[in-house]
Design a protein around this motif. Structure first.
Motif, short mmCIF file in Angstrom:
data_model
loop_
_atom_site.label_atom_id
_atom_site.label_comp_id
_atom_site.label_asym_id
_atom_site.label_seq_id
_atom_site.Cartn_x
_atom_site.Cartn_y
_atom_site.Cartn_z
N SER A 184 -44.18 -74.59 47.19
CA SER A 184 -44.70 -75.60 48.12
C SER A 184 -46.11 -75.26 48.60
O SER A 184 -46.81 -76.15 49.10
CB SER A 184 -43.77 -75.73 49.33
N ARG A 185 -46.53 -73.99 48.45
CA ARG A 185 -47.84 -73.57 48.95
C ARG A 185 -48.48 -72.61 47.94
O ARG A 185 -47.95 -71.54 47.67
CB ARG A 185 -47.69 -72.89 50.31
N LEU A 186 -49.63 -72.99 47.39
CA LEU A 186 -50.37 -72.15 46.45
C LEU A 186 -51.81 -72.02 46.92
O LEU A 186 -52.58 -72.99 46.92
CB LEU A 186 -50.33 -72.77 45.04
N LEU A 187 -52.17 -70.81 47.33
CA LEU A 187 -53.51 -70.53 47.85
C LEU A 187 -54.21 -69.52 46.95
O LEU A 187 -53.80 -68.37 46.86
CB LEU A 187 -53.43 -69.98 49.29
N MET A 188 -55.28 -69.97 46.30
CA MET A 188 -56.02 -69.11 45.37
C MET A 188 -57.52 -69.14 45.63
O MET A 188 -58.32 -68.73 44.79
CB MET A 188 -55.72 -69.53 43.92
N GLU A 189 -57.94 -69.63 46.78
CA GLU A 189 -59.37 -69.78 47.08
C GLU A 189 -60.07 -68.43 47.27
O GLU A 189 -59.43 -67.40 47.50
CB GLU A 189 -59.57 -70.67 48.32
N GLU A 190 -61.39 -68.47 47.17
CA GLU A 190 -62.26 -67.31 47.38
C GLU A 190 -61.92 -66.16 46.44
O GLU A 190 -61.70 -65.02 46.85
CB GLU A 190 -62.19 -66.85 48.84
N ASN A 191 -61.90 -66.48 45.16
CA ASN A 191 -61.75 -65.47 44.11
C ASN A 191 -62.80 -65.73 43.04
O ASN A 191 -63.81 -66.40 43.31
CB ASN A 191 -60.33 -65.51 43.53
N ARG A 192 -62.57 -65.21 41.86
CA ARG A 192 -63.53 -65.39 40.76
C ARG A 192 -62.84 -66.00 39.54
O ARG A 192 -63.22 -65.72 38.40
CB ARG A 192 -64.16 -64.05 40.41
N PHE A 193 -61.81 -66.79 39.78
CA PHE A 193 -61.11 -67.43 38.67
C PHE A 193 -62.07 -68.36 37.92
O PHE A 193 -62.93 -69.01 38.52
CB PHE A 193 -59.91 -68.22 39.18
N GLU A 194 -61.91 -68.42 36.62
CA GLU A 194 -62.79 -69.24 35.80
C GLU A 194 -61.96 -70.08 34.84
O GLU A 194 -60.73 -70.01 34.83
CB GLU A 194 -63.77 -68.37 35.03
N GLY A 195 -62.63 -70.88 34.03
CA GLY A 195 -61.92 -71.75 33.10
C GLY A 195 -61.43 -73.00 33.79
O GLY A 195 -61.83 -73.33 34.91
N SER A 196 -60.57 -73.72 33.14
CA SER A 196 -60.10 -75.01 33.66
C SER A 196 -58.83 -74.85 34.49
O SER A 196 -58.13 -73.83 34.42
CB SER A 196 -59.84 -75.97 32.50
N ILE A 197 -58.55 -75.88 35.27
CA ILE A 197 -57.32 -75.92 36.06
C ILE A 197 -56.17 -76.29 35.12
O ILE A 197 -56.24 -77.32 34.44
CB ILE A 197 -57.43 -76.96 37.19
N PRO A 198 -55.12 -75.47 35.03
CA PRO A 198 -54.04 -75.78 34.08
C PRO A 198 -53.29 -77.05 34.48
O PRO A 198 -52.91 -77.23 35.64
CB PRO A 198 -53.13 -74.54 34.15
N SER A 199 -53.08 -77.92 33.50
CA SER A 199 -52.36 -79.17 33.78
C SER A 199 -50.88 -78.90 34.09
O SER A 199 -50.21 -79.75 34.68
CB SER A 199 -52.47 -80.11 32.58
N SER A 200 -50.41 -77.69 33.72
CA SER A 200 -49.01 -77.35 33.99
C SER A 200 -48.69 -77.31 35.47
O SER A 200 -47.52 -77.34 35.86
CB SER A 200 -48.67 -76.00 33.36
N LEU A 201 -49.75 -77.27 36.33
CA LEU A 201 -49.50 -77.33 37.77
C LEU A 201 -48.77 -78.62 38.14
O LEU A 201 -48.15 -78.71 39.20
CB LEU A 201 -50.82 -77.24 38.54
N GLY A 202 -48.87 -79.62 37.28
CA GLY A 202 -48.16 -80.88 37.53
C GLY A 202 -46.66 -80.73 37.53
O GLY A 202 -45.94 -81.64 37.97
N ASN A 203 -46.17 -79.58 37.04
CA ASN A 203 -44.71 -79.33 37.06
C ASN A 203 -44.22 -78.88 38.42
O ASN A 203 -43.01 -78.85 38.66
CB ASN A 203 -44.35 -78.26 36.02
#
Length: 644
Positions: A69-88
């Motif tokens: 219900s809660r996914l917090l990944m801000e303020e990092n150095r992640f790169e690439g695209s946002i995975p569409s699998s998050l729609g699951n």
């Protein structure tokens, strides 16, 4: 385990904690990639990895966390695209991916998650493409923030279905077209930011009917037409509309021009026609006499000495009118000896007007020195002085001002270190833009030191004294501390110094200036510090530079093998809007390839070495500006050169 001092990678053994419902590592110094084994923790309801140094791609296995219900990944150095699998993740209520290096388009699967009811934040990335129309499925969402990306296209009209939205931030992108009328359905909207886009057309009247709206930012677009005086538009502090030059009307505090009213054409009576017909020839004769008088007067003035020309500049009244009586809205900068206002001259030209604080000790001398330094200087990278004013104000007090060309892109300091409330045009500078700027500044100093009749030391070179015009060409300004360098024999000397107290600004002052010695070598030191500031993104007065550590030593210790660790890497991600962007892309078609990466690093090491040499503690170890210009131009040519 949040808010500790943990560092290193998350161990793969974390995948054995299959009954875990909350995993919180926020606010540490953890690094490495996102462990795919976290995808095994399918009972997770909360995952908080924000405010760390994680890098690499977000794996598709995150889609296995179906009860999240809660996914917090801000303020990092992640790169690439946002995975569409998050729609699951059909139970997701909060998703924050902001302040990373993510690129690509926004997956429609993510903006289709009707479960998102609190916030969806993807700001401060490099996302491209349009905002998918599927965003209309977020009917329960309270906050949507996709600001500070590279999104384009039109704002989707489907947003009218997001009836729970209270905060909508779309600023600092490249959205175009009109503001959709469908936004009037968002009755609960409290904050709306559409600033820094390419939006056009009228400002919708329905904004004045949204009773919950308390902050509206429409600045820096291409909007036109009349501004309402009702609703939120009646509160000047609640709206921002600057940067839209075709707007008119509104309340007085907005200081917009009056809207022109087209009156219906009426037939003129003979009582009007006859007097006008008779008076026109008389008017033409008077006008011709005035023109002849003006020509004679101008020719006499041109024969007078230059000093007299400066004394006959603008009057106090004209300066006051140009700046709207020195209003705070027109104040664009302030220094020790004066304040700078944006002003509109009688001919309609915009200018920067520096008003001297004559009560400040040294201000009058600064005015004279700046006039002397700039009256005869002509160089494309030195701020051009337009006129001056030496007069008295309405109370009989002495008044002095200098009028300069207006630089539409502000000063370099605003681009390198923008404050949170500054507007969109202070975006991150690209590598090529930074390289062009340091070459421009070096060219200006080379002219002052080596090409002008008498060498001139600027004595106060810093990022806030480098101005950027509409084409991002740099101009060195503020010559209030400048010194002409003479020998006693009146022969110019490039190394002659004179003692006249401490000159310059903290962080940029060369060590030898403590003894009051002014020289062109001091300018070279300040330039070196400025170059390092431009490419590291750190002020020389940053909190990290204390005890024995300076920005000079910080970079010196990193050369050559760790240059990428001290650079402002945002310059490599920033898209350029001119042809240089394509040239750079052609040279490095695959920036992750080892060959391209090595070539880029070699160029950057060479640039940083120049900054280190210029900012050497000992003046004899510094290199001249001619050397700097030639070498930086060679580096730029190498970057531009096509691969064979």
């Amino acid at each position: 385990m949040g808010d500790n001092l943990f560092y290193g990678n998350i161990p793969v053994g974390i995948g054995n904690l299959v009954n875990l419902s909350l995993l919180g590592f926020e606010g540490n110094n953890l690094s490495g990639s996102f462990p795919e084994v976290i995808g095994k923790l399918n009972k997770l309801e909360g995952l908080e990895l924000n405010a760390n140094k994680f890098s690499g791609f977000i794996p598709s296995s995150v889609g296995n966390l179906t009860v999240l219900s809660r996914l917090l990944m801000e303020e990092n150095r992640f790169e690439g695209s946002i995975p569409s699998s998050l729609g699951n993740c059909k139970k997701l209520q909060v998703l924050n991916l902001s302040s990373n290096n993510l690129n690509g388009t926004i997956p429609k699967e993510v903006v289709s998650l009707s479960s998102l009811s609190i916030s969806l934040v993807m700001s401060h990335n490099s996302l491209t493409g349009s905002l998918p129309p599927e965003v209309g499925k977020l009917t329960n969402l309270v906050e949507l923030d996709v600001s500070y990306n590279r999104l384009s296209g039109e704002i989707p009209s489907s947003l009218d279905s997001c009836i729970s939205l209270e905060r909508l931030y779309l600023g600092n992108n490249s959205f175009k077209g009109r503001i959709p009328v469908s936004l009037k359905s968002l009755r609960g909207l409290a904050e709306l930011d559409l600033s820094c886009n390419n939006l056009s057309g009228k400002v919708p009247q329905f904004f004045s009917k949204l009773l919950s709206l308390r902050h509206l930012n429409l600045s820096y677009n291409e909007l036109d037409g009349e501004i309402s005086r009702e609703g939120i538009f009646a509160n000047a502090s609640a709206i921002s509309i600057v940067g839209n030059d075709k707007l008119c009307g509104g309340i007085q505090k907005l200081q917009l021009p009056e809207c022109s009213r087209k009156n219906p054409r009426k037939r003129l009576s003979l009582k009007i026609v006859i007097p006008v017909t008779v008076s026109v020839p008389i008017f033409i004769l008077l006008l011709a006499a005035l023109v002849i008088y003006h020509i004679v007067k101008t020719s006499r003035r041109q024969s007078a000495p230059p000093s007299n020309e400066w004394q006959s500049g603008l009057s106090y009244l004209k300066i006051s009118n140009a700046t709207d009586n020195f209003s705070e809205e027109n104040l664009i900068g302030s220094g020790s000896f004066g304040s700078v206002y944006k002003g509109t001259l009688a001919d309609g030209e915009t200018a920067a007007i520096k008003v001297l604080k004559l009560q400040q000790q040294g201000a009058l001398k600064s005015f004279i020195d700046e006039c002397n330094a700039l009256t005869s200087i002509r160089h494309r990278n030195i701020l051009k002085i337009v006129s001056s004013c030496s007069s008295v104000d309405y109370e009989g007090n002495d008044f002095k001002a200098l009028v300069f060309e207006f630089m539409r892109n502000g000063n370099l300091d605003q681009w390198l270190h923008p404050s949170t409330d500054e507007y969109c045009h202070f975006k991150k500078l690209s590598l090529m833009q930074r390289l062009n700027i340091v070459i421009d500044v070096a060219s200006a100093l080379d002219y002052l030191h080596n090409q002008y009749d008498t060498p001139i030391a600027h004595c106060d070179l810093k990022s806030s004294n480098v101005l950027l015009d509409e084409g991002m060409i740099a101009h060195v300004g503020d010559f209030g501390l400048a010194k002409f360098l003479f020998e006693e024999s009146n022969t110019p000397s490039k190394n002659q110094t004179m003692s006249n107290g401490l000159k310059g600004s903290v962080g940029y002052i060369p060590p030898e200036y403590i003894n009051g010695h002014v020289s062109i070598l001091g300018d070279i030191y300040s330039y070196g510090i400025l170059l390092l500031e431009i490419f590291t993104g750190k002020r020389p007065t940053d909190d990290m530079f204390k005890d024995d550590l300076s920005i000079h030593k910080f970079v010196l210790m990193a050369l050559p093998s760790h240059v990428m660790d001290v650079l402002d890497l945002s310059m490599l991600l920033e898209e350029e809007n001119d042809h240089e962007k394509h040239e750079e892309e052609d040279l490095f078609p695959d920036i992750e390839s080892q060959v391209a990466q090595k070539k880029l690093e070699e160029c950057l090491v060479s640039v940083m070495r120049i900054g280190v040499m210029c900012s050497a503690a000992s003046p004899r170890d510094r290199v001249g500006m001619k050397f700097v210009v030639n070498n930086l131009q060679a580096i730029r040519s190498k970057i531009r050169m096509r691969e064979e």
